[in-house]
Write a protein that holds these residues in place. Structure first.
Motif, PDB file in Angstrom:
ATOM      1  N   LEU A 226       0.752  -1.147   0.017  1.00 48.55           N
ATOM      2  CA  LEU A 226       0.087  -0.022   0.169  1.00 48.55           C
ATOM      3  C   LEU A 226       0.962   1.209   0.178  1.00 48.55           C
ATOM      4  N   VAL A 227       1.906   1.241   1.023  1.00 50.51           N
ATOM      5  CA  VAL A 227       2.677   2.256   0.921  1.00 50.51           C
ATOM      6  C   VAL A 227       3.540   2.481  -0.450  1.00 50.51           C
ATOM      7  N   ALA A 228       4.022   1.684  -1.047  1.00 52.91           N
ATOM      8  CA  ALA A 228       4.722   1.688  -2.538  1.00 52.91           C
ATOM      9  C   ALA A 228       3.755   2.331  -3.506  1.00 52.91           C
ATOM     10  N   ALA A 229       2.487   1.733  -3.406  1.00 51.87           N
ATOM     11  CA  ALA A 229       1.401   2.164  -4.313  1.00 51.87           C
ATOM     12  C   ALA A 229       1.034   3.742  -4.399  1.00 51.87           C
ATOM     13  N   GLY A 245       0.531  -1.653  15.961  1.00 53.31           N
ATOM     14  CA  GLY A 245       1.244  -3.118  15.850  1.00 53.31           C
ATOM     15  C   GLY A 245       2.832  -2.829  15.788  1.00 53.31           C
ATOM     16  N   PRO A 246       3.476  -3.959  15.430  1.00 57.14           N
ATOM     17  CA  PRO A 246       5.104  -3.867  15.214  1.00 57.14           C
ATOM     18  C   PRO A 246       5.591  -3.078  14.196  1.00 57.14           C
ATOM     19  N   MET A 247       4.876  -2.715  13.129  1.00 63.50           N
ATOM     20  CA  MET A 247       5.307  -1.962  12.057  1.00 63.50           C
ATOM     21  C   MET A 247       5.091  -0.358  12.237  1.00 63.50           C
ATOM     22  N   GLN A 248       4.420  -0.060  13.181  1.00 64.32           N
ATOM     23  CA  GLN A 248       3.816   1.408  13.407  1.00 64.32           C
ATOM     24  C   GLN A 248       5.135   2.226  13.512  1.00 64.32           C
ATOM     25  N   GLY A 249       6.104   1.969  14.174  1.00 59.44           N
ATOM     26  CA  GLY A 249       7.156   3.019  14.507  1.00 59.44           C
ATOM     27  C   GLY A 249       7.874   3.152  13.170  1.00 59.44           C
ATOM     28  N   ASP A 250       8.213   2.103  12.242  1.00 63.29           N
ATOM     29  CA  ASP A 250       8.771   2.230  11.045  1.00 63.29           C
ATOM     30  C   ASP A 250       8.058   3.116  10.039  1.00 63.29           C
ATOM     31  N   LEU A 251       6.807   2.771  10.084  1.00 63.33           N
ATOM     32  CA  LEU A 251       5.650   3.397   9.072  1.00 63.33           C
ATOM     33  C   LEU A 251       5.824   4.910   9.495  1.00 63.33           C
ATOM     34  N   LEU A 252       5.758   5.185  10.794  1.00 68.55           N
ATOM     35  CA  LEU A 252       5.717   6.749  10.966  1.00 68.55           C
ATOM     36  C   LEU A 252       7.123   7.467  10.434  1.00 68.55           C
ATOM     37  N   ASP A 254       9.081   6.269   7.911  1.00 71.84           N
ATOM     38  CA  ASP A 254       9.028   5.844   6.277  1.00 71.84           C
ATOM     39  C   ASP A 254       8.266   6.826   5.698  1.00 71.84           C
ATOM     40  N   THR A 255       7.135   7.150   6.359  1.00 69.30           N
ATOM     41  CA  THR A 255       5.964   7.853   5.638  1.00 69.30           C
ATOM     42  C   THR A 255       5.979   9.350   5.740  1.00 69.30           C
ATOM     43  N   ALA A 256       7.038   9.910   6.600  1.00 69.89           N
ATOM     44  CA  ALA A 256       7.071  11.196   7.052  1.00 69.89           C
ATOM     45  C   ALA A 256       7.174  12.168   5.886  1.00 69.89           C
ATOM     46  N   ASP A 257       7.624  11.792   4.656  1.00 66.80           N
ATOM     47  CA  ASP A 257       7.824  12.600   3.530  1.00 66.80           C
ATOM     48  C   ASP A 257       6.713  12.555   2.730  1.00 66.80           C
ATOM     49  N   ALA A 258       5.619  11.710   3.074  1.00 63.94           N
ATOM     50  CA  ALA A 258       4.550  11.521   2.285  1.00 63.94           C
ATOM     51  C   ALA A 258       3.341  12.430   2.576  1.00 63.94           C
ATOM     52  N   ALA A 259       2.716  13.340   1.979  1.00 62.13           N
ATOM     53  CA  ALA A 259       1.994  13.947   2.574  1.00 62.13           C
ATOM     54  C   ALA A 259       0.544  13.423   2.394  1.00 62.13           C
TER      55      ALA A 259
END
Length: 379
Positions: A226-229, A245-252, A254-259
Protein backbone atom coordinates in the motif's frame (compact mmCIF):
# COMPACT_ATOMS: atom_id res chain seq x y z
CA UNK A 1 -30.04 -27.81 34.05
CA UNK A 2 -32.47 -26.09 36.33
CA UNK A 3 -30.73 -22.73 36.45
CA UNK A 4 -28.39 -20.87 34.18
CA UNK A 5 -24.65 -21.44 34.47
CA UNK A 6 -21.77 -19.34 33.16
CA UNK A 7 -20.11 -19.73 29.78
CA UNK A 8 -16.33 -19.44 29.86
CA UNK A 9 -14.29 -18.32 26.84
CA UNK A 10 -10.60 -19.21 26.84
CA UNK A 11 -8.14 -17.42 24.56
CA UNK A 12 -4.34 -17.37 24.83
CA UNK A 13 -4.09 -13.64 24.23
CA UNK A 14 -4.05 -10.43 26.26
CA UNK A 15 -7.71 -9.87 25.31
CA UNK A 16 -7.04 -6.37 23.97
CA UNK A 17 -9.14 -6.43 20.79
CA UNK A 18 -11.25 -9.60 21.00
CA UNK A 19 -14.40 -8.31 19.30
CA UNK A 20 -15.54 -11.76 18.08
CA UNK A 21 -15.28 -13.28 21.54
CA UNK A 22 -17.10 -10.31 23.06
CA UNK A 23 -19.94 -10.48 20.52
CA UNK A 24 -20.49 -14.17 21.22
CA UNK A 25 -20.28 -13.70 24.98
CA UNK A 26 -22.87 -10.93 24.90
CA UNK A 27 -25.18 -12.97 22.66
CA UNK A 28 -25.40 -15.92 25.06
CA UNK A 29 -26.05 -13.68 28.06
CA UNK A 30 -28.62 -11.53 26.25
CA UNK A 31 -30.52 -14.64 25.13
CA UNK A 32 -30.69 -15.93 28.72
CA UNK A 33 -28.51 -18.95 27.97
CA UNK A 34 -25.91 -18.04 30.61
CA UNK A 35 -25.96 -16.10 33.86
CA UNK A 36 -22.61 -14.59 32.89
CA UNK A 37 -19.84 -14.94 30.35
CA UNK A 38 -16.18 -14.66 31.27
CA UNK A 39 -13.28 -14.41 28.83
CA UNK A 40 -9.99 -15.69 30.27
CA UNK A 41 -6.69 -14.66 28.70
CA UNK A 42 -3.26 -13.75 29.98
CA UNK A 43 -2.01 -10.60 31.65
CA UNK A 44 0.97 -8.72 30.26
CA UNK A 45 0.75 -5.60 32.42
CA UNK A 46 -0.87 -3.43 29.75
CA UNK A 47 -4.52 -4.04 30.71
CA UNK A 48 -6.35 -4.56 34.01
CA UNK A 49 -6.49 -8.10 35.46
CA UNK A 50 -10.29 -7.90 35.58
CA UNK A 51 -12.41 -5.80 33.24
CA UNK A 52 -16.18 -5.45 32.88
CA UNK A 53 -17.03 -5.46 29.15
CA UNK A 54 -20.85 -5.49 29.14
CA UNK A 55 -23.70 -6.47 31.41
CA UNK A 56 -22.66 -9.80 33.02
CA UNK A 57 -19.71 -10.07 30.63
CA UNK A 58 -16.14 -9.66 31.87
CA UNK A 59 -12.53 -10.42 30.95
CA UNK A 60 -10.06 -12.03 33.33
CA UNK A 61 -6.34 -11.79 32.53
CA UNK A 62 -4.10 -14.22 34.38
CA UNK A 63 -0.61 -12.92 35.08
CA UNK A 64 2.33 -15.34 35.14
CA UNK A 65 4.42 -15.71 38.32
CA UNK A 66 7.04 -13.01 38.78
CA UNK A 67 9.89 -15.30 37.79
CA UNK A 68 8.14 -16.06 34.47
CA UNK A 69 7.80 -12.41 33.48
CA UNK A 70 10.06 -10.73 30.96
CA UNK A 71 11.67 -12.03 27.80
CA UNK A 72 13.89 -14.82 29.14
CA UNK A 73 13.99 -18.02 27.10
CA UNK A 74 12.87 -20.31 29.94
CA UNK A 75 10.11 -17.89 30.97
CA UNK A 76 8.78 -17.70 27.41
CA UNK A 77 8.91 -21.48 27.10
CA UNK A 78 6.93 -22.08 30.29
CA UNK A 79 4.40 -19.29 29.89
CA UNK A 80 1.90 -21.23 27.76
CA UNK A 81 1.79 -24.48 29.83
CA UNK A 82 1.52 -22.46 33.04
CA UNK A 83 -1.32 -20.42 31.57
CA UNK A 84 -3.00 -23.62 30.36
CA UNK A 85 -3.16 -25.04 33.88
CA UNK A 86 -4.15 -21.82 35.62
CA UNK A 87 -6.78 -20.95 32.97
CA UNK A 88 -8.27 -24.44 33.17
CA UNK A 89 -8.57 -24.22 36.95
CA UNK A 90 -10.02 -20.70 36.83
CA UNK A 91 -12.58 -21.81 34.25
CA UNK A 92 -13.58 -24.97 36.12
CA UNK A 93 -14.11 -23.05 39.37
CA UNK A 94 -16.93 -21.16 37.65
CA UNK A 95 -18.76 -24.47 37.01
CA UNK A 96 -19.70 -23.44 33.46
CA UNK A 97 -22.25 -25.09 31.22
CA UNK A 98 -19.98 -24.46 28.21
CA UNK A 99 -16.28 -23.85 27.77
CA UNK A 100 -15.34 -22.26 24.46
CA UNK A 101 -11.78 -22.38 23.09
CA UNK A 102 -10.90 -19.52 20.75
CA UNK A 103 -7.64 -20.92 19.36
CA UNK A 104 -5.66 -24.12 19.15
CA UNK A 105 -3.42 -22.77 21.91
CA UNK A 106 -6.49 -22.48 24.17
CA UNK A 107 -7.89 -25.92 23.30
CA UNK A 108 -5.85 -27.95 25.86
CA UNK A 109 -6.91 -25.62 28.69
CA UNK A 110 -10.51 -25.83 27.51
CA UNK A 111 -10.43 -29.63 27.42
CA UNK A 112 -8.97 -29.76 30.94
CA UNK A 113 -11.63 -27.35 32.23
CA UNK A 114 -14.53 -29.10 30.50
CA UNK A 115 -13.54 -32.75 30.80
CA UNK A 116 -10.99 -33.26 33.61
CA UNK A 117 -11.75 -30.54 36.14
CA UNK A 118 -15.48 -30.29 35.30
CA UNK A 119 -18.32 -31.69 33.19
CA UNK A 120 -19.04 -28.96 30.67
CA UNK A 121 -19.80 -28.98 26.98
CA UNK A 122 -17.00 -27.80 24.72
CA UNK A 123 -16.96 -25.51 21.68
CA UNK A 124 -13.86 -25.05 19.53
CA UNK A 125 -14.04 -21.67 17.78
CA UNK A 126 -11.07 -21.46 15.39
CA UNK A 127 -10.47 -17.78 14.55
CA UNK A 128 -8.38 -18.75 11.51
CA UNK A 129 -6.93 -21.87 9.92
CA UNK A 130 -5.11 -22.55 13.16
CA UNK A 131 -2.39 -24.92 11.96
CA UNK A 132 -1.49 -22.86 8.86
CA UNK A 133 -0.65 -19.55 10.46
CA UNK A 134 1.67 -17.06 8.79
CA UNK A 135 5.21 -17.11 10.15
CA UNK A 136 5.12 -20.71 11.36
CA UNK A 137 7.83 -23.10 10.16
CA UNK A 138 6.95 -26.35 8.39
CA UNK A 139 7.89 -28.33 11.49
CA UNK A 140 5.71 -26.22 13.77
CA UNK A 141 2.76 -26.55 11.38
CA UNK A 142 3.16 -30.33 11.31
CA UNK A 143 3.27 -30.47 15.11
CA UNK A 144 0.19 -28.23 15.30
CA UNK A 145 -1.75 -30.49 12.91
CA UNK A 146 -0.87 -33.55 14.99
CA UNK A 147 -2.07 -31.79 18.13
CA UNK A 148 -5.27 -30.49 16.54
CA UNK A 149 -6.09 -33.88 15.02
CA UNK A 150 -5.73 -35.46 18.46
CA UNK A 151 -7.71 -32.81 20.33
CA UNK A 152 -10.48 -31.65 18.01
CA UNK A 153 -12.59 -34.72 18.71
CA UNK A 154 -13.11 -33.56 22.30
CA UNK A 155 -15.19 -30.63 21.04
CA UNK A 156 -18.97 -31.04 20.93
CA UNK A 157 -19.15 -28.39 18.20
CA UNK A 158 -16.55 -26.68 16.01
CA UNK A 159 -16.93 -23.19 14.54
CA UNK A 160 -14.83 -21.57 11.78
CA UNK A 161 -14.75 -18.18 10.08
CA UNK A 162 -14.88 -18.96 6.35
CA UNK A 163 -16.32 -21.57 4.01
CA UNK A 164 -12.90 -22.58 2.65
CA UNK A 165 -11.66 -23.20 6.19
CA UNK A 166 -14.76 -25.29 6.95
CA UNK A 167 -14.02 -27.45 3.89
CA UNK A 168 -10.37 -27.78 4.93
CA UNK A 169 -11.29 -29.07 8.40
CA UNK A 170 -13.83 -31.55 7.02
CA UNK A 171 -11.42 -32.88 4.39
CA UNK A 172 -8.27 -32.92 6.53
CA UNK A 173 -9.70 -34.56 9.64
CA UNK A 174 -12.58 -36.51 8.09
CA UNK A 175 -14.99 -34.75 10.44
CA UNK A 176 -18.44 -33.29 10.02
CA UNK A 177 -18.24 -29.88 8.38
CA UNK A 178 -17.85 -27.20 11.08
CA UNK A 179 -20.35 -24.41 11.61
CA UNK A 180 -19.64 -21.16 9.78
CA UNK A 181 -19.82 -17.98 11.90
CA UNK A 182 -18.23 -15.09 10.03
CA UNK A 183 -16.66 -12.02 11.64
CA UNK A 184 -19.44 -9.59 10.83
CA UNK A 185 -19.52 -6.38 12.89
CA UNK A 186 -22.47 -5.43 15.03
CA UNK A 187 -24.82 -2.76 13.74
CA UNK A 188 -23.81 0.61 15.16
CA UNK A 189 -26.66 3.14 15.21
CA UNK A 190 -25.90 6.61 13.95
CA UNK A 191 -23.21 5.71 11.40
CA UNK A 192 -23.07 8.50 8.83
CA UNK A 193 -20.89 9.64 5.94
CA UNK A 194 -21.36 13.36 6.33
CA UNK A 195 -17.74 14.53 6.50
CA UNK A 196 -17.27 13.93 10.24
CA UNK A 197 -14.71 11.70 11.89
CA UNK A 198 -11.74 10.75 9.78
CA UNK A 199 -12.11 13.32 7.00
CA UNK A 200 -12.52 16.15 9.50
CA UNK A 201 -9.51 15.03 11.55
CA UNK A 202 -7.29 15.01 8.46
CA UNK A 203 -8.66 18.34 7.26
CA UNK A 204 -9.47 16.95 3.82
CA UNK A 205 -12.09 18.34 1.47
CA UNK A 206 -14.81 16.68 -0.53
CA UNK A 207 -12.61 16.32 -3.60
CA UNK A 208 -9.99 14.24 -1.80
CA UNK A 209 -10.44 10.46 -2.02
CA UNK A 210 -9.64 8.58 1.20
CA UNK A 211 -8.52 4.95 1.19
CA UNK A 212 -8.40 3.22 4.59
CA UNK A 213 -6.52 0.24 5.99
CA UNK A 214 -8.00 -0.96 9.31
CA UNK A 215 -6.32 -3.26 11.78
CA UNK A 216 -2.99 -4.48 13.03
CA UNK A 217 0.08 -2.92 11.48
CA UNK A 218 1.86 -6.23 11.02
CA UNK A 219 3.59 -8.26 8.37
CA UNK A 220 1.64 -10.21 5.76
CA UNK A 221 -1.17 -7.68 5.51
CA UNK A 222 0.00 -5.84 2.40
CA UNK A 223 1.08 -2.66 4.18
CA UNK A 224 4.40 -2.20 2.31
CA UNK A 225 2.45 -2.77 -0.91
CA UNK A 226 0.00 0.00 0.00
CA UNK A 227 2.77 2.44 0.93
CA UNK A 228 4.69 1.72 -2.29
CA UNK A 229 1.56 2.19 -4.40
CA UNK A 230 0.55 5.49 -2.75
CA UNK A 231 3.97 7.00 -3.42
CA UNK A 232 2.98 6.88 -7.08
CA UNK A 233 -0.57 8.25 -7.10
CA UNK A 234 -2.16 11.69 -7.33
CA UNK A 235 -1.89 14.00 -4.33
CA UNK A 236 -5.66 13.93 -3.89
CA UNK A 237 -5.53 10.15 -3.12
CA UNK A 238 -4.92 9.65 0.59
CA UNK A 239 -3.99 6.42 2.37
CA UNK A 240 -4.90 6.12 6.05
CA UNK A 241 -3.32 3.32 8.09
CA UNK A 242 -5.54 3.10 11.19
CA UNK A 243 -4.14 0.73 13.79
CA UNK A 244 -1.12 -0.26 15.83
CA UNK A 245 1.38 -3.07 15.84
CA UNK A 246 5.05 -3.92 15.27
CA UNK A 247 5.32 -1.92 12.04
CA UNK A 248 3.91 1.32 13.47
CA UNK A 249 7.20 2.99 14.41
CA UNK A 250 8.89 2.25 11.09
CA UNK A 251 5.83 3.38 9.16
CA UNK A 252 5.77 6.73 10.95
CA UNK A 253 9.42 7.29 9.96
CA UNK A 254 9.18 5.92 6.43
CA UNK A 255 6.07 7.92 5.48
CA UNK A 256 7.00 11.22 7.16
CA UNK A 257 7.82 12.69 3.75
CA UNK A 258 4.57 11.49 2.11
CA UNK A 259 1.82 14.10 2.52
CA UNK A 260 -0.85 11.67 1.31
CA UNK A 261 -0.03 8.79 3.71
CA UNK A 262 -1.33 9.06 7.27
CA UNK A 263 -0.52 6.66 10.14
CA UNK A 264 -3.14 7.11 12.86
CA UNK A 265 -3.71 5.54 16.26
CA UNK A 266 -6.58 3.03 16.43
CA UNK A 267 -9.95 4.03 17.81
CA UNK A 268 -12.10 1.82 20.08
CA UNK A 269 -13.68 -1.04 18.14
CA UNK A 270 -17.20 0.20 18.76
CA UNK A 271 -16.29 3.55 17.15
CA UNK A 272 -14.47 2.28 14.05
CA UNK A 273 -17.43 2.16 11.67
CA UNK A 274 -18.70 5.63 12.47
CA UNK A 275 -15.19 7.08 12.43
CA UNK A 276 -14.25 5.83 8.94
CA UNK A 277 -17.66 6.35 7.36
CA UNK A 278 -16.49 9.62 5.80
CA UNK A 279 -13.76 7.79 3.83
CA UNK A 280 -14.36 6.29 0.39
CA UNK A 281 -12.65 2.91 0.00
CA UNK A 282 -11.39 0.27 2.44
CA UNK A 283 -8.43 -2.01 1.76
CA UNK A 284 -8.01 -5.71 2.51
CA UNK A 285 -4.72 -6.51 0.77
CA UNK A 286 -3.72 -9.71 2.55
CA UNK A 287 -0.55 -11.36 1.21
CA UNK A 288 -0.59 -14.99 0.07
CA UNK A 289 2.05 -16.09 2.58
CA UNK A 290 0.09 -18.82 4.35
CA UNK A 291 -2.95 -20.99 3.73
CA UNK A 292 -4.67 -19.30 6.67
CA UNK A 293 -4.35 -15.95 4.88
CA UNK A 294 -5.45 -17.38 1.53
CA UNK A 295 -8.68 -18.62 3.12
CA UNK A 296 -9.31 -15.65 5.42
CA UNK A 297 -12.33 -13.35 5.58
CA UNK A 298 -11.09 -10.45 7.74
CA UNK A 299 -13.57 -8.64 9.93
CA UNK A 300 -12.05 -5.36 8.70
CA UNK A 301 -13.46 -6.15 5.25
CA UNK A 302 -16.94 -6.36 6.74
CA UNK A 303 -16.40 -3.23 8.81
CA UNK A 304 -15.51 -1.29 5.67
CA UNK A 305 -18.69 -2.44 3.95
CA UNK A 306 -20.78 -1.72 7.03
CA UNK A 307 -19.34 1.81 7.10
CA UNK A 308 -20.61 2.33 3.55
CA UNK A 309 -17.21 2.14 1.87
CA UNK A 310 -16.32 0.43 -1.37
CA UNK A 311 -13.49 -2.10 -0.98
CA UNK A 312 -10.34 -3.19 -2.79
CA UNK A 313 -9.22 -6.74 -1.98
CA UNK A 314 -6.41 -9.11 -2.88
CA UNK A 315 -7.15 -11.85 -5.38
CA UNK A 316 -7.31 -14.53 -2.68
CA UNK A 317 -9.98 -17.24 -2.48
CA UNK A 318 -12.48 -16.03 0.12
CA UNK A 319 -12.05 -12.28 -0.27
CA UNK A 320 -12.33 -12.44 -4.05
CA UNK A 321 -15.42 -14.66 -3.76
CA UNK A 322 -16.93 -12.17 -1.32
CA UNK A 323 -16.59 -9.29 -3.80
CA UNK A 324 -17.91 -11.44 -6.65
CA UNK A 325 -20.93 -12.43 -4.53
CA UNK A 326 -21.79 -9.05 -3.02
CA UNK A 327 -20.13 -6.51 -5.31
CA UNK A 328 -19.09 -3.22 -3.81
CA UNK A 329 -15.46 -3.31 -4.82
CA UNK A 330 -12.52 -4.35 -6.94
CA UNK A 331 -10.19 -7.37 -6.95
CA UNK A 332 -6.51 -6.70 -7.67
CA UNK A 333 -3.25 -8.65 -7.67
CA UNK A 334 -0.72 -7.92 -4.93
CA UNK A 335 1.45 -5.74 -7.14
CA UNK A 336 2.23 -2.10 -6.27
CA UNK A 337 2.16 -0.95 -9.90
CA UNK A 338 -1.21 -2.63 -10.55
CA UNK A 339 -2.62 -1.19 -7.35
CA UNK A 340 -1.33 2.31 -8.09
CA UNK A 341 -2.85 2.12 -11.56
CA UNK A 342 -6.24 1.15 -10.13
CA UNK A 343 -6.14 3.81 -7.39
CA UNK A 344 -5.20 6.53 -9.89
CA UNK A 345 -7.95 5.51 -12.29
CA UNK A 346 -10.86 5.70 -9.83
CA UNK A 347 -13.14 8.72 -9.92
CA UNK A 348 -15.93 9.70 -7.58
CA UNK A 349 -18.37 8.59 -10.30
CA UNK A 350 -16.74 5.13 -10.36
CA UNK A 351 -16.89 4.80 -6.59
CA UNK A 352 -20.53 5.93 -6.42
CA UNK A 353 -21.49 3.45 -9.16
CA UNK A 354 -19.82 0.52 -7.38
CA UNK A 355 -21.48 1.43 -4.09
CA UNK A 356 -24.87 1.71 -5.78
CA UNK A 357 -24.56 -1.73 -7.36
CA UNK A 358 -23.35 -3.39 -4.13
CA UNK A 359 -25.63 -6.02 -2.65
CA UNK A 360 -26.35 -6.12 1.10
CA UNK A 361 -23.86 -8.26 2.98
CA UNK A 362 -24.78 -10.57 5.87
CA UNK A 363 -24.76 -8.95 9.29
CA UNK A 364 -23.64 -10.07 12.73
CA UNK A 365 -27.31 -10.22 13.67
CA UNK A 366 -27.70 -13.10 11.17
CA UNK A 367 -24.49 -14.82 12.27
CA UNK A 368 -25.61 -14.32 15.88
CA UNK A 369 -28.68 -16.45 15.32
CA UNK A 370 -26.49 -19.36 14.22
CA UNK A 371 -24.22 -18.98 17.21
CA UNK A 372 -27.13 -18.78 19.64
CA UNK A 373 -28.62 -21.94 18.09
CA UNK A 374 -25.36 -23.81 18.73
CA UNK A 375 -25.22 -22.68 22.35
CA UNK A 376 -28.89 -23.45 22.91
CA UNK A 377 -28.41 -27.00 21.62
CA UNK A 378 -25.64 -27.56 24.19
CA UNK A 379 -27.12 -25.99 27.34
Amino acid sequence: MTERSPIIHLYFSNMAHESRLLREAKAAVEEGLACEAVGIGYGDGTLPPEQAMARNVSFLRLAPPRWAEGGGKVARLLRWPMWTLSAARAAARKKPSIVQAHSLAALPASILAARLFGSSRLIYDAHELETERAGWSGGLKKLARLAERALIGFADETIVVSGAIADWYANTYGMEKPHLIRNMPEAIPGTTSNGDGLRAELGLGGDDIIFVYLGRLGHGRGIPLLVAAFRNVGEDRHLVLLGDGPMQGDLLKDTADAANIHVLEPVPSEQVIGYVASADIGFSMIEDVALSYRYCLPNKLFESRRAGLAVIVSNLVEMANFVRAYGGGWIVENDPDELAKLVNSLTRVDIAAVKKEARPVPTWEEERERYVAIVRSLV
